[in-house]
Design an enzyme around this catalytic site. Sequence first.
Site, PDB file in Angstrom:
ATOM      1  N   LYS A   1       0.848  -1.185   0.000  1.00  0.00           N
ATOM      2  CA  LYS A   1       0.000   0.000   0.000  1.00  0.00           C
ATOM      3  C   LYS A   1       0.887   1.240   0.000  1.00  0.00           C
ATOM      4  O   LYS A   1       1.874   1.315   0.734  1.00  0.00           O
ATOM      5  CB  LYS A   1      -0.921   0.004   1.231  1.00  0.00           C
ATOM      6  CG  LYS A   1      -1.894   1.190   1.229  1.00  0.00           C
ATOM      7  CD  LYS A   1      -2.963   1.050   2.308  1.00  0.00           C
ATOM      8  CE  LYS A   1      -2.451   1.422   3.677  1.00  0.00           C
ATOM      9  NZ  LYS A   1      -3.550   1.531   4.662  1.00  0.00           N
TER      10      LYS A   1
ATOM     11  N   ARG B   1     -10.267  -1.382   7.943  1.00  0.00           N
ATOM     12  CA  ARG B   1      -9.338  -2.261   8.661  1.00  0.00           C
ATOM     13  C   ARG B   1      -8.846  -1.626   9.942  1.00  0.00           C
ATOM     14  O   ARG B   1      -8.549  -2.307  10.914  1.00  0.00           O
ATOM     15  CB  ARG B   1      -8.206  -2.721   7.757  1.00  0.00           C
ATOM     16  CG  ARG B   1      -7.257  -1.683   7.157  1.00  0.00           C
ATOM     17  CD  ARG B   1      -6.266  -1.124   8.119  1.00  0.00           C
ATOM     18  NE  ARG B   1      -5.015  -0.738   7.521  1.00  0.00           N
ATOM     19  CZ  ARG B   1      -4.202   0.163   8.040  1.00  0.00           C
ATOM     20  NH1 ARG B   1      -4.546   0.845   9.131  1.00  0.00           N
ATOM     21  NH2 ARG B   1      -3.055   0.426   7.459  1.00  0.00           N
TER      22      ARG B   1
ATOM     23  N   GLN C   1     -12.453   7.800  10.686  1.00  0.00           N
ATOM     24  CA  GLN C   1     -12.039   6.789  11.641  1.00  0.00           C
ATOM     25  C   GLN C   1     -12.967   6.714  12.845  1.00  0.00           C
ATOM     26  O   GLN C   1     -13.159   5.635  13.419  1.00  0.00           O
ATOM     27  CB  GLN C   1     -10.595   7.029  12.088  1.00  0.00           C
ATOM     28  CG  GLN C   1      -9.563   6.592  11.080  1.00  0.00           C
ATOM     29  CD  GLN C   1      -9.714   5.133  10.689  1.00  0.00           C
ATOM     30  OE1 GLN C   1     -10.191   4.312  11.452  1.00  0.00           O
ATOM     31  NE2 GLN C   1      -9.314   4.809   9.467  1.00  0.00           N
TER      32      GLN C   1
ATOM     33  N   ASP D   1     -15.961  16.401  18.950  1.00  0.00           N
ATOM     34  CA  ASP D   1     -15.102  16.860  17.861  1.00  0.00           C
ATOM     35  C   ASP D   1     -14.857  18.353  18.071  1.00  0.00           C
ATOM     36  O   ASP D   1     -15.715  19.052  18.608  1.00  0.00           O
ATOM     37  CB  ASP D   1     -15.764  16.622  16.499  1.00  0.00           C
ATOM     38  CG  ASP D   1     -14.775  16.728  15.344  1.00  0.00           C
ATOM     39  OD1 ASP D   1     -14.320  15.670  14.859  1.00  0.00           O
ATOM     40  OD2 ASP D   1     -14.449  17.857  14.944  1.00  0.00           O
TER      41      ASP D   1
ATOM     42  N   ASP E   1      -0.172   9.016  20.180  1.00  0.00           N
ATOM     43  CA  ASP E   1      -0.290   9.644  21.506  1.00  0.00           C
ATOM     44  C   ASP E   1      -0.714  11.109  21.388  1.00  0.00           C
ATOM     45  O   ASP E   1      -0.517  11.897  22.318  1.00  0.00           O
ATOM     46  CB  ASP E   1       1.029   9.546  22.273  1.00  0.00           C
ATOM     47  CG  ASP E   1       2.223  10.090  21.490  1.00  0.00           C
ATOM     48  OD1 ASP E   1       2.043  10.494  20.318  1.00  0.00           O
ATOM     49  OD2 ASP E   1       3.333  10.102  22.041  1.00  0.00           O
TER      50      ASP E   1
END
Length: 343
Positions: A91, A134, A162, A183, A251
Site C-alpha cells: 500500500k 481495517r 475513523q 469533535d 499519543d
Amino acid sequence: MIGNEIQSRPLSPEARPADSLGTKVLYLSREDVEIVNLSMREVIDALEQMFLEKGRGQVEMPPKPGIHTRPDAFIHAMPAYIPSQGAAGMKWVSGYPENQAKGLPYINGLMIMNDPETGLPLALMDCTWITAKRTGAATAVAAKYLARPECSSVGIIACGVQGRSNLEALACQFKVTKVKAFDTHREVARQFADEMGERLGVEIELADNPKDAVVGKDLVVTSGPILKEATPPIEAGWLAEGSFASPVDFDSYWQGSALKQASKLATDDHEQMQYYRKVGYFGDTPAPYADLGEIVAGLKPGREAADERAISINLGIALEDMAIGILIYRKAVESGIGSYLPL
C-alpha cells in the site's frame, strides 16, 4: 485463540484469470471497492485470523518506510505477505492533515496486489475504504481480547472517517447502547451523531469537551490527526479502571501520565512502534507488553482482571491491508467488478 479459524487459500485459477496474468492488471476504483460490499464482520474476522498467523511467525512484513513533504504529513510504503491467503503486495498511502481545510481527504492512496508465485501484478485498487475499515476492525480485535465482554458505552473523540469505522467495528463486537462523541467542530460531531445513531440504532450524545467523552466510558477511541508536536488533553485518571482505549492517533490525544496508568498497553507491531520512537513519536509512552499477534496466538495474556485499564496503540500495519485487499480482489473477480488495464 480464535474460535473458528478462517479457511484461507492461495488464489485459485478462477480468481486469477489466465488470459490476464502478466498482460493486464485489474483496476478497482474507490466505488468498485465499496461495491464489493465486504462487511465489517468479514473484515474483523480476517484481521483476527491474520493476527493469529502473525503471532505464530507465519507472515512477512518490514516496518513501513516513508517520506514527509509537509509538517505532520506522511507518504508511507507498506509491503506485506500472508502466505496462507496468497496475499502479497504494498500500500502506498498518504496522510495530510491540512487537506481537510481544502475539502480533500486526510487519508489517500493506492494498493497493489501481486501474484505470490510470479510476482506479477494482479490488481491496483483505491485504499481509502480499506484503510478506514481495517483500522476500525483492528480496534475491535484488540478490544475482544483486552476489553470486558460486557462493555456497552463508547466515547469517540474526533468524528471523521475513523470515528465512524471504529464505532461501527465496536458495535459489531459489543452490545453498544450509549455513545458520547466529541469533535473540535461541533457540527461535525452533530452530523456523526445523526448518521451513526441511525445506522447503528444507538443513542449518541454530544460531548462538550474531551473529558466528557472519556470519563465513565467502557470503550474509548481517539482518532484525530497524528501530530508529532501535540498538546494532549487526556489526563491521568480520565480513563476508568476496567476500561479499554484505542488511540488511533498515536499519543496525540493522550498525556504520558494517562498512558502510564494502563495495566496493559499493547500495540499491533513492536518493530513499527520502535521505528516511530526513533523518528520522534511516543517519547513519553511506555513500552508495550505485547503486540496483538502475541495476544491472539495466546503467547501473551489479554485481559486478566475486571479492573485493568487496557490500551492498544494500533499503528496501522500492512498485513491488515493485505488481509482485506485479497478478499476484495477475489470478490471483485468473481462478481465481474472493475476494469482491466494493459500492462
